[in-house]
Design a protein around this motif. Structure first.
Motif, PDB file in Angstrom:
ATOM      1  N   VAL A  12     -57.326  48.041  47.519  1.00  0.00           N
ATOM      2  CA  VAL A  12     -57.134  49.201  48.006  1.00  0.00           C
ATOM      3  C   VAL A  12     -56.928  50.495  47.057  1.00  0.00           C
ATOM      4  CG1 VAL A  12     -54.295  48.947  47.218  1.00  0.00           C
ATOM      5  CG2 VAL A  12     -55.115  50.384  49.160  1.00  0.00           C
ATOM      6  N   GLN A  13     -57.457  51.589  47.715  1.00  0.00           N
ATOM      7  CA  GLN A  13     -57.396  52.671  46.803  1.00  0.00           C
ATOM      8  C   GLN A  13     -56.086  53.358  46.088  1.00  0.00           C
ATOM      9  OE1 GLN A  13     -59.928  55.835  48.748  1.00  0.00           O
ATOM     10  NE2 GLN A  13     -61.518  54.828  48.166  1.00  0.00           N
ATOM     11  N   PRO A  14     -56.149  54.030  45.015  1.00  0.00           N
ATOM     12  CA  PRO A  14     -54.689  54.400  44.582  1.00  0.00           C
ATOM     13  C   PRO A  14     -54.500  55.360  45.559  1.00  0.00           C
ATOM     14  CG  PRO A  14     -56.343  54.490  42.874  1.00  0.00           C
ATOM     15  CD  PRO A  14     -57.305  54.018  43.856  1.00  0.00           C
ATOM     16  N   GLY A  15     -52.940  55.348  45.763  1.00  0.00           N
ATOM     17  CA  GLY A  15     -52.254  55.946  46.748  1.00  0.00           C
ATOM     18  C   GLY A  15     -52.171  55.262  47.831  1.00  0.00           C
ATOM     19  N   GLY A  16     -52.942  54.349  48.358  1.00  0.00           N
ATOM     20  CA  GLY A  16     -52.740  53.424  49.495  1.00  0.00           C
ATOM     21  C   GLY A  16     -51.809  52.425  49.685  1.00  0.00           C
ATOM     22  N   SER A  17     -51.744  51.940  50.696  1.00  0.00           N
ATOM     23  CA  SER A  17     -50.648  50.821  50.942  1.00  0.00           C
ATOM     24  C   SER A  17     -50.995  49.448  51.173  1.00  0.00           C
ATOM     25  CB  SER A  17     -49.777  51.454  52.367  1.00  0.00           C
ATOM     26  OG  SER A  17     -49.318  52.730  51.867  1.00  0.00           O
ATOM     27  N   LEU A  18     -50.150  48.558  50.803  1.00  0.00           N
ATOM     28  CA  LEU A  18     -50.525  47.201  51.393  1.00  0.00           C
ATOM     29  C   LEU A  18     -49.255  46.414  51.729  1.00  0.00           C
ATOM     30  CD1 LEU A  18     -52.787  45.623  48.996  1.00  0.00           C
ATOM     31  CD2 LEU A  18     -53.257  46.152  51.433  1.00  0.00           C
ATOM     32  N   ARG A  19     -49.192  45.533  52.636  1.00  0.00           N
ATOM     33  CA  ARG A  19     -47.855  44.943  53.090  1.00  0.00           C
ATOM     34  C   ARG A  19     -48.269  43.268  52.766  1.00  0.00           C
ATOM     35  NH1 ARG A  19     -45.138  43.325  58.702  1.00  0.00           N
ATOM     36  NH2 ARG A  19     -42.976  43.691  58.349  1.00  0.00           N
ATOM     37  N   LEU A  20     -47.418  42.661  51.912  1.00  0.00           N
ATOM     38  CA  LEU A  20     -47.488  41.408  51.613  1.00  0.00           C
ATOM     39  C   LEU A  20     -46.522  40.591  52.407  1.00  0.00           C
ATOM     40  CD1 LEU A  20     -47.644  41.271  47.840  1.00  0.00           C
ATOM     41  CD2 LEU A  20     -49.579  41.506  49.535  1.00  0.00           C
ATOM     42  N   SER A  21     -46.854  39.260  53.029  1.00  0.00           N
ATOM     43  CA  SER A  21     -45.937  38.437  53.682  1.00  0.00           C
ATOM     44  C   SER A  21     -45.943  37.154  52.851  1.00  0.00           C
ATOM     45  CB  SER A  21     -46.290  38.371  55.017  1.00  0.00           C
ATOM     46  OG  SER A  21     -46.385  39.584  55.925  1.00  0.00           O
ATOM     47  N   CYS A  22     -44.803  36.589  53.127  1.00  0.00           N
ATOM     48  CA  CYS A  22     -44.656  34.961  52.813  1.00  0.00           C
ATOM     49  C   CYS A  22     -43.809  34.313  53.517  1.00  0.00           C
ATOM     50  CB  CYS A  22     -44.082  35.082  51.157  1.00  0.00           C
ATOM     51  SG  CYS A  22     -43.521  33.503  50.653  1.00  0.00           S
ATOM     52  N   ALA A  23     -44.313  33.254  54.303  1.00  0.00           N
ATOM     53  CA  ALA A  23     -43.641  32.530  55.355  1.00  0.00           C
ATOM     54  C   ALA A  23     -43.390  31.174  54.595  1.00  0.00           C
ATOM     55  CB  ALA A  23     -44.407  32.355  56.552  1.00  0.00           C
ATOM     56  N   ALA A  24     -42.021  30.817  54.499  1.00  0.00           N
ATOM     57  CA  ALA A  24     -41.613  29.611  54.335  1.00  0.00           C
ATOM     58  C   ALA A  24     -41.349  28.496  55.548  1.00  0.00           C
ATOM     59  CB  ALA A  24     -40.291  29.688  53.534  1.00  0.00           C
ATOM     60  N   SER A  25     -41.829  27.282  55.462  1.00  0.00           N
ATOM     61  CA  SER A  25     -41.637  26.376  56.391  1.00  0.00           C
ATOM     62  C   SER A  25     -41.575  25.124  55.768  1.00  0.00           C
ATOM     63  CB  SER A  25     -42.830  26.261  57.152  1.00  0.00           C
ATOM     64  OG  SER A  25     -43.744  25.798  56.532  1.00  0.00           O
ATOM     65  N   GLY A  26     -40.760  24.031  56.483  1.00  0.00           N
ATOM     66  CA  GLY A  26     -40.592  22.719  55.763  1.00  0.00           C
ATOM     67  C   GLY A  26     -39.151  22.389  55.889  1.00  0.00           C
ATOM     68  N   SER A  27     -38.564  21.637  54.994  1.00  0.00           N
ATOM     69  CA  SER A  27     -37.372  20.981  54.728  1.00  0.00           C
ATOM     70  C   SER A  27     -36.369  21.909  54.170  1.00  0.00           C
ATOM     71  CB  SER A  27     -37.431  19.801  54.078  1.00  0.00           C
ATOM     72  OG  SER A  27     -38.057  18.770  54.722  1.00  0.00           O
TER      73      SER A  27
END
Length: 120
Positions: A12-27
């Motif tokens: 991404v360029q400076p000043g831009g945005s990103l959205r990270l996701s992290c999904a947990a599954s299992g026991s």
């Protein structure tokens, strides 16, 4: 077994945005804290932001006012909305989840990491 699946990194360029996701599954019986850390070559992994089961948040000073951490307990997913990105935010971002399994044992799991590059 538990899996953490991260997504959302990229260039991404400076000043831009990103959205990270992290999904947990299992026991997983109950998730305590979820968080994001980042690491650059030659440096230790450093806190970016954490969020507790009660939605209390903690941020590194360098990201306050620009990044927002949130979680969806129904989906066992944590998000990191990153705005006004700077070149110094470039790093591998790791998801971290602290949880208790059905037997009552506490575990601390890490995701595989996702690269975020901020560059023009």
């Amino acid at each position: 077994q538990v899996q953490l699946v991260e997504s959302g990194g990229g260039l991404v360029q400076p000043g831009g945005s990103l959205r990270l996701s992290c999904a947990a599954s299992g026991s997983i019986f109950s998730i305590y804290t979820m968080g994001w850390y980042r690491q650059t070559p030659g440096n230790e992994r450093a806190l970016v932001a954490t969020i507790t089961s009660g939605s209390s948040t903690n941020y590194a000073d360098s990201v306050k006012g620009r990044f927002t951490i949130s979680r969806d307990n129904a989906k066992n997913t944590v998000y990191l909305q990153m705005n006004s990105l700077k070149p110094e935010d470039t790093a591998v971002y790791y998801c971290n989840v602290v949880f208790v399994n059905a037997l009552g044992f506490r575990h601390d799991y890490w995701g595989q990491g996702t690269q975020v590059t901020v560059s023009s």
